[in-house]
Design a protein around this motif. Sequence first.
Motif, short mmCIF file in Angstrom:
data_model
loop_
_atom_site.label_atom_id
_atom_site.label_comp_id
_atom_site.label_asym_id
_atom_site.label_seq_id
_atom_site.Cartn_x
_atom_site.Cartn_y
_atom_site.Cartn_z
N UNK A 108 -12.73 14.18 -7.93
CA UNK A 108 -13.56 13.91 -6.75
C UNK A 108 -12.78 13.01 -5.79
N UNK A 109 -13.12 13.15 -4.50
CA UNK A 109 -12.44 12.32 -3.50
C UNK A 109 -12.76 10.85 -3.72
N UNK A 110 -11.73 10.03 -3.68
CA UNK A 110 -11.93 8.58 -3.78
C UNK A 110 -10.83 7.85 -3.02
N UNK A 111 -11.18 6.66 -2.56
CA UNK A 111 -10.20 5.83 -1.86
C UNK A 111 -9.36 5.09 -2.89
N UNK A 112 -8.09 5.45 -2.95
CA UNK A 112 -7.19 4.87 -3.94
C UNK A 112 -6.53 3.60 -3.41
N UNK A 113 -6.52 2.57 -4.21
CA UNK A 113 -5.83 1.32 -3.90
C UNK A 113 -6.07 0.83 -2.45
N UNK A 114 -7.33 0.64 -2.06
CA UNK A 114 -7.57 0.15 -0.70
C UNK A 114 -6.98 -1.24 -0.46
N UNK A 115 -6.88 -2.03 -1.52
CA UNK A 115 -6.28 -3.37 -1.39
C UNK A 115 -4.81 -3.29 -0.97
N UNK A 116 -4.12 -2.22 -1.39
CA UNK A 116 -2.72 -2.05 -1.02
C UNK A 116 -2.59 -1.78 0.47
N UNK A 117 -3.58 -1.08 1.03
CA UNK A 117 -3.56 -0.81 2.47
C UNK A 117 -3.61 -2.12 3.27
N UNK A 118 -4.41 -3.08 2.79
CA UNK A 118 -4.50 -4.38 3.46
C UNK A 118 -3.17 -5.13 3.39
N UNK A 119 -2.49 -5.05 2.26
CA UNK A 119 -1.18 -5.69 2.11
C UNK A 119 -0.17 -5.05 3.06
#
Length: 465
Positions: A108-119
């Motif tokens: 299923x679609x999921x947002x992977x490692x959103x915390x990494x996007x902030x970094x």
Amino acid sequence: MKEQLKQCGNLLVFLFKLIIYFSCFWVFYRLYAIENWQLLGLSRTSAVTSLSYVIAGYLFLKIYGGYDIGKRKSKPIITSLSLATVMTDIVAYVMLCVMNTNSANNIKFEFEQPWLLLIIIAIQIVLIIIAAYGGNWVYFRINDPENCLIITSSKQSLDEISKSIKKYRLQYKIGGNADYRNENLKDIIPKFDTIFLYDVPSMERTQIVEFCYQNMKRVYINPSMADVVEMHSRHIMLDDMSLFEMSLLGLNAEQNFFKRIFDFILALLALVITLPIVILAAAAIKIEDRGPVLFKQNRATRGGRIFSVYKLRTMKENVNNYLSVVDDERITKVGKVLRRFRIDEIPQFINVLKGDMSIVGPRPEMLANIFNYTNDLPEFEYRLRVKAGITGYAQIAGKYNTSPRDKLVLDIMYIEEYSLWLDIKLIFQTLVVLFKKDSTEGFERDTEEKFNTYRERLDIREGRH
């Protein structure tokens, strides 16, 4: 020698652009490749993600502006380039998550490692800050400010344009000024690099511009209404005669139809998304002084039709209503915050749903202001050829206290340039306003007396005296 230094500066700008653009891409791509091994090789995921980043990056740089060292100050470059990078990151990140939705990764679609996007965004912004300040420092070490001559028609005009030029002291140095009626103008102009023409009559301005062109001088002019209309004219052939067609009727039926659909859908989404913010703002208003949450005021829209605009109340109850001034004591503590971040304007999406306003268009002015402005500047009523808007050129490029004439030029430019893409572009650019501290800057104190006079004149006109 001077020309060689300029060429060297232009080459440095180009190299700096390549380095900062590639660095932002590399930070995103390489850090996400740690957990997404398919990005390191030739695969559909790497191709789609890379292509998404490049296309989105190009579009958002077109919207917000790019790495314009030497042309803009460092802070505006940081703001626009950071916004373009963040938007690009989000698009590429979503596409990466879509590509990872398969039987081998996520069912299923999921947002992977959103915390990494902030970094990643934090690292990119640091790189952009270094590149902006460092790039401008190097550029202006190589290039001296342009030696400028200001040609005007009055001392007031000279003071106005000088004030603006002096804010860009690294780009321009005022070397002299002259009246356009000066008989020795042709002897004076060749001594300068750049010529500013401000409030010079059209006929004389044309002659001066032609002389500057002959002498290869850079020229800046403040546009007249005819300039704005001509700039967006359409070339046609009438038999074998070459003509420019200037459409002066506003938006056509097709443009109005699609603009209305676009406005309605976007306003509905905006009201749903911003509902929590409005609830918090309404609670804060009530807690501060127990007064009403909403504020209504008569404004004018297309064709001069009067309607009631909705806003969150930012001023104290039972105070005189006129344009806000510097250190305005009528504005509440909560109101200052709401105005700073434009939260008070969210209820205007209701006006959009009702058809009174559009998302993008000229701001709806107070009736007293319209009466005053059109008396001094009859062309001001041309803004009423389209619906009033929540945002627009004048709100993004200008400020709250931008002069009526300059607002008019920006609004007419919008009407003449209109397209659905332009509306989308201006909506995204509205985010820039949140980072401009002077965007809500009030008028000077003496404006209060002026607008008291304007209101009295309006009362007399409407028979209330």
